[in-house]
Design a protein around this motif. Structure first.
Motif, short mmCIF file in Angstrom:
data_model
loop_
_atom_site.label_atom_id
_atom_site.label_comp_id
_atom_site.label_asym_id
_atom_site.label_seq_id
_atom_site.Cartn_x
_atom_site.Cartn_y
_atom_site.Cartn_z
N SER A 217 0.82 -1.20 0.00
CA SER A 217 0.00 0.00 0.00
C SER A 217 0.86 1.26 0.00
CB SER A 217 -0.90 0.04 1.24
OG SER A 217 -2.02 -0.80 1.06
N LEU A 218 0.29 2.30 -0.54
CA LEU A 218 0.96 3.59 -0.61
C LEU A 218 -0.05 4.67 -0.26
CD1 LEU A 218 3.83 4.46 -1.58
CD2 LEU A 218 2.80 4.89 -3.81
N ALA A 219 0.26 5.48 0.74
CA ALA A 219 -0.61 6.60 1.11
C ALA A 219 -0.23 7.82 0.28
CB ALA A 219 -0.46 6.90 2.60
N LEU A 220 -1.24 8.42 -0.36
CA LEU A 220 -0.98 9.58 -1.23
C LEU A 220 -1.41 10.88 -0.55
CD1 LEU A 220 -2.41 8.08 -4.54
CD2 LEU A 220 -0.05 7.97 -3.70
N GLY A 221 -2.05 10.76 0.62
CA GLY A 221 -2.64 11.93 1.27
C GLY A 221 -4.11 12.02 0.86
N GLY A 222 -5.00 11.50 1.70
CA GLY A 222 -6.43 11.51 1.39
C GLY A 222 -6.85 10.36 0.49
N ILE A 223 -5.93 9.80 -0.23
CA ILE A 223 -6.20 8.66 -1.11
C ILE A 223 -5.14 7.60 -0.82
CG2 ILE A 223 -6.33 7.85 -3.51
CD1 ILE A 223 -7.08 10.72 -4.33
N THR A 224 -5.59 6.34 -0.76
CA THR A 224 -4.65 5.23 -0.57
C THR A 224 -4.71 4.33 -1.80
OG1 THR A 224 -4.99 5.29 1.81
CG2 THR A 224 -4.01 3.28 0.92
N ALA A 225 -3.54 3.90 -2.26
CA ALA A 225 -3.46 2.94 -3.36
C ALA A 225 -2.91 1.64 -2.80
CB ALA A 225 -2.53 3.47 -4.46
N GLY B 293 -1.91 -8.28 -11.16
CA GLY B 293 -2.66 -7.87 -9.99
C GLY B 293 -3.54 -6.66 -10.29
N VAL B 294 -4.18 -6.18 -9.24
CA VAL B 294 -5.10 -5.05 -9.35
C VAL B 294 -4.66 -3.96 -8.38
CG1 VAL B 294 -6.96 -6.65 -9.91
CG2 VAL B 294 -6.73 -5.80 -7.56
N LEU B 295 -5.18 -2.78 -8.61
CA LEU B 295 -4.90 -1.66 -7.73
C LEU B 295 -6.23 -1.20 -7.15
CD1 LEU B 295 -2.15 -0.28 -7.28
CD2 LEU B 295 -2.82 1.40 -9.00
N LEU B 296 -6.32 -1.13 -5.84
CA LEU B 296 -7.51 -0.60 -5.18
C LEU B 296 -7.21 0.83 -4.77
CD1 LEU B 296 -10.35 -1.14 -3.94
CD2 LEU B 296 -9.15 -1.87 -1.85
N LEU B 297 -7.99 1.78 -5.30
CA LEU B 297 -7.84 3.20 -4.96
C LEU B 297 -8.99 3.58 -4.03
CD1 LEU B 297 -7.10 4.64 -8.54
CD2 LEU B 297 -5.43 4.06 -6.74
N GLU B 298 -8.64 4.12 -2.86
CA GLU B 298 -9.66 4.49 -1.87
C GLU B 298 -9.52 5.95 -1.50
OE1 GLU B 298 -10.26 1.06 1.17
OE2 GLU B 298 -8.17 0.94 0.52
N GLY B 299 -10.56 6.73 -1.80
CA GLY B 299 -10.59 8.14 -1.42
C GLY B 299 -11.76 8.38 -0.49
N PRO B 300 -11.97 9.66 -0.11
CA PRO B 300 -13.09 9.97 0.81
C PRO B 300 -14.43 9.64 0.15
CG PRO B 300 -11.58 11.83 0.55
CD PRO B 300 -11.21 10.84 -0.50
N GLY B 301 -15.06 8.56 0.59
CA GLY B 301 -16.38 8.21 0.08
C GLY B 301 -16.39 7.48 -1.25
N TRP B 302 -15.25 7.08 -1.76
CA TRP B 302 -15.25 6.32 -3.02
C TRP B 302 -14.15 5.28 -3.04
CZ3 TRP B 302 -10.67 6.71 -5.61
CH2 TRP B 302 -9.92 7.88 -5.43
N ARG B 303 -14.40 4.22 -3.80
CA ARG B 303 -13.43 3.13 -3.96
C ARG B 303 -13.47 2.65 -5.40
NH1 ARG B 303 -14.02 -1.37 -1.15
NH2 ARG B 303 -12.06 -1.37 -0.01
N ILE B 304 -12.30 2.58 -6.02
CA ILE B 304 -12.20 2.16 -7.42
C ILE B 304 -11.19 1.03 -7.53
CG2 ILE B 304 -11.32 2.90 -9.69
CD1 ILE B 304 -12.54 5.61 -9.19
N LEU B 305 -11.54 0.02 -8.31
CA LEU B 305 -10.62 -1.06 -8.60
C LEU B 305 -10.06 -0.85 -10.01
CD1 LEU B 305 -9.74 -3.62 -7.03
CD2 LEU B 305 -11.40 -4.89 -8.40
#
Ligand SMILES: [Zn+2]
Length: 268
Positions: A19-27, A70-82
């Motif tokens: 995992s990598l924290a981007l600031g407000g969004i995690t990948a 593999g896949v990347l899960l992107l998680e931001g405030p109130g949203w999640r994208i694969l």
């Protein structure tokens, strides 16, 4: 991470969850499996592997490059994208794949069902088997994904019920699609703007860290090598601003990194 702390083995083994924290969004990178790439045939090098003389750590004991799947899960405030859909629960022996490939293995995503959970959308960088496997199988065992809209590049051959995305289109707050054709006609990359870091998801514009050093190298599967080189150059420009990192999901167990002095420097 100091480069000296990085295990040499990570350059030639399948990725683990990172995992990598981007600031407000995690990948988060979630592994599904891997495919072995023949180091010369994959780049149409006619048997010449001298390009690897300086990078022997890229070649596994099997004699192959190891391309994680593999896949990347992107998680931001109130949203999640694969991003992407892996190979799916299947394995293909070396003698049943392409001459530039060894074995292909998938299925690892099944153990991350609770991590993936419910997503708002799935973005497919392109429609090759190692990126759409679970989607083509209806996401069996990953019920929080099956009902989400599936997004793919405008010019990509893909199922008719997948939504089409254009260059520059915002997919979620801070997540922008970039058309990077060449590997396939409608290949997509992404730029993700976190509060502290910017992440460029390069997709299959790159398959090996060797291409960071030798960007003119094209995969033998690229449908349009000239456009592939243009797209790779665009990605390298996108990676120049300070605070930018990349996700290169085929890069063995070094999927997150940045370009420093013309080389791939793993982060996370
Ligand atoms: Zn791929």
């Amino acid at each position: 991470m100091k480069s000296g702390a990085l295990s040499r083995a990570r350059w030639a083994q399948p990725a683990v969850r990172r995992s990598l924290a981007l600031g407000g969004i995690t990948a988060t990178y979630l592994p599904d499996g891997y495919v072995e790439l023949h180091p010369a045939r994959w780049f149409s090098l006619d048997g010449a592997t001298s390009l690897y003389d300086d990078r022997p750590e890229l070649i596994a004991s099997s004699g192959h490059l190891i391309a994680s799947i593999g896949v990347l899960l992107l998680e931001g405030p109130g949203w999640r994208i694969l991003v992407d859909a892996g190979l799916g629960p299947t394995s293909v022996p070396a003698d049943a794949t392409h001459p530039a490939l060894g074995v292909m293995r998938g299925g690892g995503l099944a153990s991350f069902a609770s991590v993936i959970g419910e997503v708002d959308a799935v973005v497919l960088t392109h429609a090759h088997d190692d990126h759409v496997g679970w989607a083509r199988r209806g996401w069996a065992g990953l019920p929080g994904v099956a009902g989400a809209p599936h997004l793919v590049g405008r010019d990509e051959p893909a199922p008719g019920d997948w939504e089409r995305v254009d260059d520059g289109q915002e997919i979620a707050p801070g997540v922008t699609a970039i058309a990077t054709p060449g590997h396939t006609a409608g290949h997509l990359s992404l730029v993700v703007e976190g509060d502290e870091r910017r992440l460029v998801v390069v997709g299959d514009t790159f398959h090996s860290p060797l291409q960071v050093e030798v960007p003119h190298l094209c995969s033998c599967f690229d449908v349009d090598p000239a456009r592939s080189r243009d797209s790779r150059a665009r990605m390298l420009r996108e990676l120049e601003p300070p605070g930018t990192v990349a996700a290169a999901t085929h890069f063995a167990d070094v999927p997150f990194g940045r370009v420093r002095a013309g080389r791939w420097e793993p982060v996370a």
